[in-house]
Design an enzyme around this catalytic site. Structure first.
Site, PDB file in Angstrom:
ATOM      1  N   HIS A   1      -1.804  -2.584   3.018  1.00  0.00           N
ATOM      2  CA  HIS A   1      -1.820  -2.892   4.157  1.00  0.00           C
ATOM      3  C   HIS A   1      -3.252  -2.175   4.582  1.00  0.00           C
ATOM      4  O   HIS A   1      -3.919  -1.426   3.995  1.00  0.00           O
ATOM      5  CB  HIS A   1      -1.234  -2.009   5.175  1.00  0.00           C
ATOM      6  CG  HIS A   1      -1.163  -2.359   6.616  1.00  0.00           C
ATOM      7  ND1 HIS A   1      -2.173  -1.740   7.211  1.00  0.00           N
ATOM      8  CD2 HIS A   1      -0.538  -2.968   7.607  1.00  0.00           C
ATOM      9  CE1 HIS A   1      -1.869  -1.967   8.610  1.00  0.00           C
ATOM     10  NE2 HIS A   1      -0.856  -2.910   8.827  1.00  0.00           N
TER      11      HIS A   1
ATOM     12  N   ASP B   1       2.351   5.156   1.391  1.00  0.00           N
ATOM     13  CA  ASP B   1       2.427   4.681   2.559  1.00  0.00           C
ATOM     14  C   ASP B   1       3.879   4.019   2.940  1.00  0.00           C
ATOM     15  O   ASP B   1       4.172   3.007   2.457  1.00  0.00           O
ATOM     16  CB  ASP B   1       1.519   3.434   2.806  1.00  0.00           C
ATOM     17  CG  ASP B   1       1.335   2.579   4.023  1.00  0.00           C
ATOM     18  OD1 ASP B   1       2.398   3.004   4.801  1.00  0.00           O
ATOM     19  OD2 ASP B   1       0.835   1.676   4.004  1.00  0.00           O
TER      20      ASP B   1
ATOM     21  N   GLN C   1       7.112   0.799   5.675  1.00  0.00           N
ATOM     22  CA  GLN C   1       7.741  -0.218   5.749  1.00  0.00           C
ATOM     23  C   GLN C   1       8.973   0.188   4.907  1.00  0.00           C
ATOM     24  O   GLN C   1      10.152  -0.304   4.774  1.00  0.00           O
ATOM     25  CB  GLN C   1       7.207  -1.727   4.946  1.00  0.00           C
ATOM     26  CG  GLN C   1       6.127  -1.940   5.660  1.00  0.00           C
ATOM     27  CD  GLN C   1       6.740  -2.709   7.326  1.00  0.00           C
ATOM     28  OE1 GLN C   1       8.036  -2.851   7.235  1.00  0.00           O
ATOM     29  NE2 GLN C   1       5.761  -2.748   7.946  1.00  0.00           N
TER      30      GLN C   1
ATOM     31  N   LYS D   1       8.157   1.795  13.810  1.00  0.00           N
ATOM     32  CA  LYS D   1       9.241   1.057  12.695  1.00  0.00           C
ATOM     33  C   LYS D   1      10.482   1.426  12.327  1.00  0.00           C
ATOM     34  O   LYS D   1      11.205   0.932  11.591  1.00  0.00           O
ATOM     35  CB  LYS D   1       8.175   0.890  11.395  1.00  0.00           C
ATOM     36  CG  LYS D   1       7.130   0.117  11.770  1.00  0.00           C
ATOM     37  CD  LYS D   1       6.002  -0.098  10.593  1.00  0.00           C
ATOM     38  CE  LYS D   1       4.526  -0.433  10.919  1.00  0.00           C
ATOM     39  NZ  LYS D   1       4.432  -1.654  11.373  1.00  0.00           N
TER      40      LYS D   1
ATOM     41  N   CYS E   1      -2.368  -7.865   8.167  1.00  0.00           N
ATOM     42  CA  CYS E   1      -3.326  -6.753   7.822  1.00  0.00           C
ATOM     43  C   CYS E   1      -3.388  -6.461   6.362  1.00  0.00           C
ATOM     44  O   CYS E   1      -3.492  -5.457   5.846  1.00  0.00           O
ATOM     45  CB  CYS E   1      -2.960  -5.522   8.665  1.00  0.00           C
ATOM     46  SG  CYS E   1      -3.151  -5.710  10.304  1.00  0.00           S
TER      47      CYS E   1
END
Ligand code: PLP
Length: 419
Positions: A136, A213, A216, A239, A377
């Site tokens: 991302h 990261d 997700q 999220k 993104c």
């Protein structure tokens, strides 16, 4: 909407009562374009259960005041409610100590924090930051900025046509110059789950630290940073069914302790004189200013909610839904799935012959179906696949097979218009 789904879901998930869970999410119970909403934009932002809304409202109604600075009762209550969330996040991520949890505005803020503190302090000319093609922008641009400033180099590990990291190339690229490895646990545009334990071992053998990261991953996988062995882990509240504008960074305590502050201001100091300031220990060193107190409290409620459902149970249900969706979409003529990794969660990204992703998004919206259309993104990733954009349906545990059937119906309509 509930009645429409009862029965259908019962056949497929007896243990996981999706119809009852849906009632916890007021936003799901509405019509868009005259039809019951199908919400498939969970990777961008998931919906919020009532318990989260209530926790935030309770703070504003009863405890509203600042944290860490009042002797009065409201401030003490606010501080207690706020600080109670730190150990919840510690447990959620499997961290050893609650002092390893820094509240942030979200994943982007957390990655910028590490780049601007650890990165700026530890990178120099000739050093390398290793990322992957599937990142991302928020796990590209902060590293690009600090590399430019420090004379370091951004190196990108490639992926194959299925959207999996090429591990042989990753091993070759991760060498003695590599100081930081930063990558997505799960790709937002492909759904690929990266082999983060193996990657962490390779990086540590090369002497690099690892930032994951987890934007997700956190809602779809059981995360255990102690098992993974990573040094930093970032995720966003919105999220994981919490509020926007809040998230957290896990950092190994020894690393946090050696890092300079991110921003200066109230709450992050030990002692201030006009000549010099000494800084608080982590995590407070990285939390300057009045935080988003209500959102932190809401995030705590969201994590309690997720724990109540069980991330593993939700993941098992979603895996079945993803597999059903993949089969159904594969049968649509002219549709090409982007991202077909063996290890994958929650994302159905695709392009269709003759139709731009934005046309697909608009036609589906006319039928009450919310998907994301665009580059997500991840412009370098779109370049890798030779497409300007994809349409993306991203799943959560409250989605159903019947909603996938609605999506397929909608896509057949797109095909009849553009095919
Ligand atoms: N990383 C990934 C993989 C994402 O999907 C996102 C958001 O879509 C982010 C980072 C940025 O998260 P936020 O906008 O919550 O900071």
């Amino acid at each position: 909407m509930g009645a429409e789904l009862v029965g259908v879901e019962k056949q497929h998930s007896v243990a996981f009562d999706v119809n009852s869970l849906r009632r916890d999410f007021p936003a799901l119970d509405q019509k868009v374009s005259g039809r019951p909403l199908v919400y498939f934009d969970n990777a961008a932002s998931a919906q919020t259960p009532l318990c989260v809304l209530e926790a935030m409202e309770r703070f504003y109604r009863e405890d509203r005041s600042n944290v860490h600075r009042g002797v009065h009762t409201l401030s003490q209550r606010a501080t207690a409610a706020y600080e109670a969330v730190r150990p919840k996040i510690q447990r959620f991520l499997g961290a050893e100590r609650e002092q390893e949890i820094v509240f942030t505005r979200g994943t982007t803020d957390a990655i910028n924090l590490v780049a601007a503190t650890y990165g700026r302090k530890n990178l120099g000319p000739g050093d390398e930051v290793l990322i992957t093609t599937m990142e991302h922008h928020s796990n590209i641009v902060p590293w690009q900025m600090v590399c430019k400033e420090r004379g370091a180099k951004l190196v990108v590990a490639p992926i194959n046509d299925a959207g999996e990291l090429e591990m042989d190339r990753f091993r070759e690229l991760c060498g003695e110059r590599t100081k930081i490895v930063a990558l997505a646990h799960v790709s937002n545009a492909l759904g690929t789950v990266n082999p983060v334990e193996e990657i962490t071992r390779i990086a540590h053998d090369a002497g690099a630290v690892v930032l994951l990261d987890g934007a997700q991953a956190a809602a779809h996988l059981e995360v255990d940073v102690s098992e993974i062995g990573c040094d930093f882990y970032a995720f966003s509240g919105h999220k994981v069914f919490g509020p926007t504008g809040v998230g957290a960074l896990y950092g190994r305590y020894a690393l946090l302790e050696a890092m300079p502050p991110y921003q200066g201001g109230g709450d992050m100091i030990r002692r201030v004189t006009f000549e010099e300031t000494t800084y608080a220990d982590p995590p407070m060193r990285f939390e300057a200013g009045t935080p988003n107190i209500a959102a932190v409290i809401g995030l705590g409620a969201a994590l309690d909610y997720l724990r109540g459902i069980g991330v593993a149970a939700a993941a098992a249900y979603e895996a079945e839904l993803l597999s059903y969706g993949t089969q159904r979409l594969r049968d649509i003529e002219g549709l090409r799935l982007i991202g077909t990794a063996r290890e994958k969660v929650s994302v159905l990204s695709f392009v269709m012959e003759g139709a731009h992703a934005h046309d697909i998004g608009t036609i589906l919206d006319d039928q009450g179906i919310a998907v994301r259309a665009g580059h997500h993104c991840t412009q370098p990733l779109m370049d890798r696949f030779g497409v300007p954009a994809t349409a993306r349906a991203s799943l959560a545990f409250y989605n159903t097979r019947q909603e996938i059937d609605r999506l397929v119906e909608g896509l057949e309509m797109v095909r009849s218009l553009f095919g």
